[in-house]
Design an enzyme around this catalytic site. Structure first.
Site, PDB file in Angstrom:
ATOM      1  N   ARG A 183       0.819  -1.213   0.000  1.00  0.00           N
ATOM      2  CA  ARG A 183       0.000   0.000   0.000  1.00  0.00           C
ATOM      3  C   ARG A 183       0.856   1.268   0.000  1.00  0.00           C
ATOM      4  O   ARG A 183       0.445   2.293   0.555  1.00  0.00           O
ATOM      5  CB  ARG A 183      -0.952   0.034   1.217  1.00  0.00           C
ATOM      6  N   ARG A 229      -3.129   6.364   0.435  1.00  0.00           N
ATOM      7  CA  ARG A 229      -3.580   7.583   1.101  1.00  0.00           C
ATOM      8  C   ARG A 229      -2.592   8.207   2.056  1.00  0.00           C
ATOM      9  O   ARG A 229      -2.809   9.329   2.501  1.00  0.00           O
ATOM     10  CB  ARG A 229      -4.904   7.298   1.814  1.00  0.00           C
ATOM     11  N   ARG A 276      -6.544  11.802  -6.150  1.00  0.00           N
ATOM     12  CA  ARG A 276      -7.869  11.258  -5.885  1.00  0.00           C
ATOM     13  C   ARG A 276      -8.949  12.331  -5.762  1.00  0.00           C
ATOM     14  O   ARG A 276     -10.137  12.036  -5.878  1.00  0.00           O
ATOM     15  CB  ARG A 276      -7.828  10.382  -4.632  1.00  0.00           C
ATOM     16  N   ASP A 327      -6.151  -3.016  -8.021  1.00  0.00           N
ATOM     17  CA  ASP A 327      -6.836  -3.625  -6.886  1.00  0.00           C
ATOM     18  C   ASP A 327      -7.080  -5.095  -7.189  1.00  0.00           C
ATOM     19  O   ASP A 327      -7.232  -5.475  -8.355  1.00  0.00           O
ATOM     20  CB  ASP A 327      -8.164  -2.925  -6.595  1.00  0.00           C
ATOM     21  N   TYR A 352     -14.772 -11.998  -0.915  1.00  0.00           N
ATOM     22  CA  TYR A 352     -15.516 -10.831  -1.411  1.00  0.00           C
ATOM     23  C   TYR A 352     -16.680 -11.249  -2.292  1.00  0.00           C
ATOM     24  O   TYR A 352     -17.775 -10.677  -2.202  1.00  0.00           O
ATOM     25  CB  TYR A 352     -14.581  -9.890  -2.170  1.00  0.00           C
TER      26      TYR A 352
END
Ligand code: CP3
Length: 363
Positions: free
Chosen positions: A39, A43, A52, A88, A165
């Protein structure tokens, strides 16, 4: 250098970031320990947050120029040896016929989850050229941009984590629907895992063909399973994936909370096993054998502590690796969004042993 690890004693000529990471993935000696962060393009970076503000997540992930830009952000800022593609694990699902969205602070959401034999039968086994051409295009751009600065890391979600998922429809703590289907409808489960395995093999081979130097299989939720369930319901599929990739590019097998599964995970056959902080790196390495590479395993929350605690943690991980060939430094799981990027850059300096700030060759 002396306080961090013994790399300086190895008398290996200076290496580029790409050569360093790939040598470690093949358990060959390196000039110093390679490092990247899961990651790392996310962010915690103000430049990513600015990107973003202009584009939503899926636009960045599916536009090769934007995905390339996001992938390169941490390479320049941190000096890491690996550039992980901005993408992703969910992306291949669109081509399989399963629409999803990524909701801010929630993650993937699937409106129509996969829960029956008929649902599984409808899934398409898709090639990446058709299902995710933008991923391949981004990798081609990146391979050219990166040169020798950093290894280009492709990745995919492992069948179990994707199944979580697909069945649950969103993130969950226990994934109860998933595990109930696994135990209660094994035929449906195995059909789903079989389809996901085939798609994942094609997806990762496609990424390697498009320029990925190594690939990581993310099995993020594997810690939900005990050894018997893992052996019966998951191991045959991950074993098939790593067997299908043998001889193409080095593979990294990631999971968390899986100290009780390590021997079985090692038997799945990846080149490198990514460890989280719940297991000592030296203990884990002794269990899986030093003929396997290891990645990790600093606690992702330790990075939020004052620098002396962070530095002690980094040195402890390096001491456990003891300069043996085959260690890739990383956190045990992804960077938390509140992480200070300057601390990550300092960690890279400490791992590389270039605290004086002298640039690495190839950068
Ligand atoms: O820098 C990198 O690591 C590359 C990019 C990357 C993303 N997702 C971008 C992303 C990688 C490797 C992933 C893999 C991924 N995605 C995993 C496996 C890794 C792990 O941490 O266990 C999983 C489980 C997912 C599913 C997913 N996608 C989750 C749980 C989330 C986060 C939800 C949230 O907002 O906290 C996403 C969205 C996502 N994927 C973000 C990023 C940067 C945040 C979305 C945003 O920018 O708003």
């Amino acid at each position: 250098m002396t306080d961090a690890h013994t790399a300086g004693d190895r008398a290996i000529p200076p290496m580029s970031g790409r050569a360093r990471l790939l040598a470690a993935a093949r358990r060959q000696p390196t000039d110093t320990t390679p490092v990247w962060f899961m990651r790392q393009a996310g962010r915690c970076l103000p430049e990513y947050r600015a990107l973003r503000e202009r584009h939503d997540f899926m636009t960045v992930a599916t536009t090769p120029e934007l995905a390339t830009q996001a992938t390169l952000m941490p390479v320049g800022r941190f000096g890491v040896d690996g550039a992980v593609l901005f993408a992703d694990i969910m992306l291949p699902l669109t081509g399989m016929g399963v629409p999803f969205e990524i909701r801010p602070n929630i993650g993937p959401v699937i409106a129509d989850p996969i829960r029956t034999a008929a649902d599984v039968a409808r899934l398409r086994v898709v090639d990446p050229e058709e299902g995710t051409p933008y991923v391949l295009a981004a990798l081609r751009l990146l391979r050219g941009e990166l040169g020798e600065r950093a290894a280009l890391l492709g990745f995919a979600g492992a069948p179990f984590t994707l199944a979580c998922y697909l069945i649950e429809g969103r993130s969950s703590r226990e994934y109860p629907l998933t595990k109930a289907l696994m135990y209660g409808a094994p035929d449906v489960w195995h059909a789903l895992m079989d389809t996901l395995t085939e798609v994942t093999i094609r997806y990762l081979r496609g990424q390697i063909g498009a320029g990925a130097d190594a690939v990581q299989l993310f099995d993020s939720w594997l810690g939900l399973l005990g050894p018997d369930a893992y052996a019966a319901f998951v191991l045959p599929y991950t074993t098939r994936i790593f067997a299908a990739l043998r001889g193409t590019a080095p593979t990294i097998h990631f999971s968390t909370g899986t100290a009780s599964l390590l021997d079985a995970i090692a038997s799945a056959g990846s080149d490198v096993i990514s460890l989280d902080w719940r297991v000592r790196l030296d203990d884990a390495w002794a269990r899986i054998g030093v003929h396997r590479g290891v990645q990790g395993n600093l606690d992702s929350t330790l990075v939020l502590a004052p620098w002396p605690a962070v530095a002690a943690g980094v040195k402890d991980v390096l001491a456990q690796a003891a300069g043996r060939p085959g260690h890739i430094f990383n956190l045990g799981h992804g960077i938390l969004p509140e992480t200070d990027p300057d601390v990550l850059a300092r960690i890279v300096g400490l791992v590389h042993g270039d605290l004086d700030g002298s640039p690495d060759p190839g950068r």
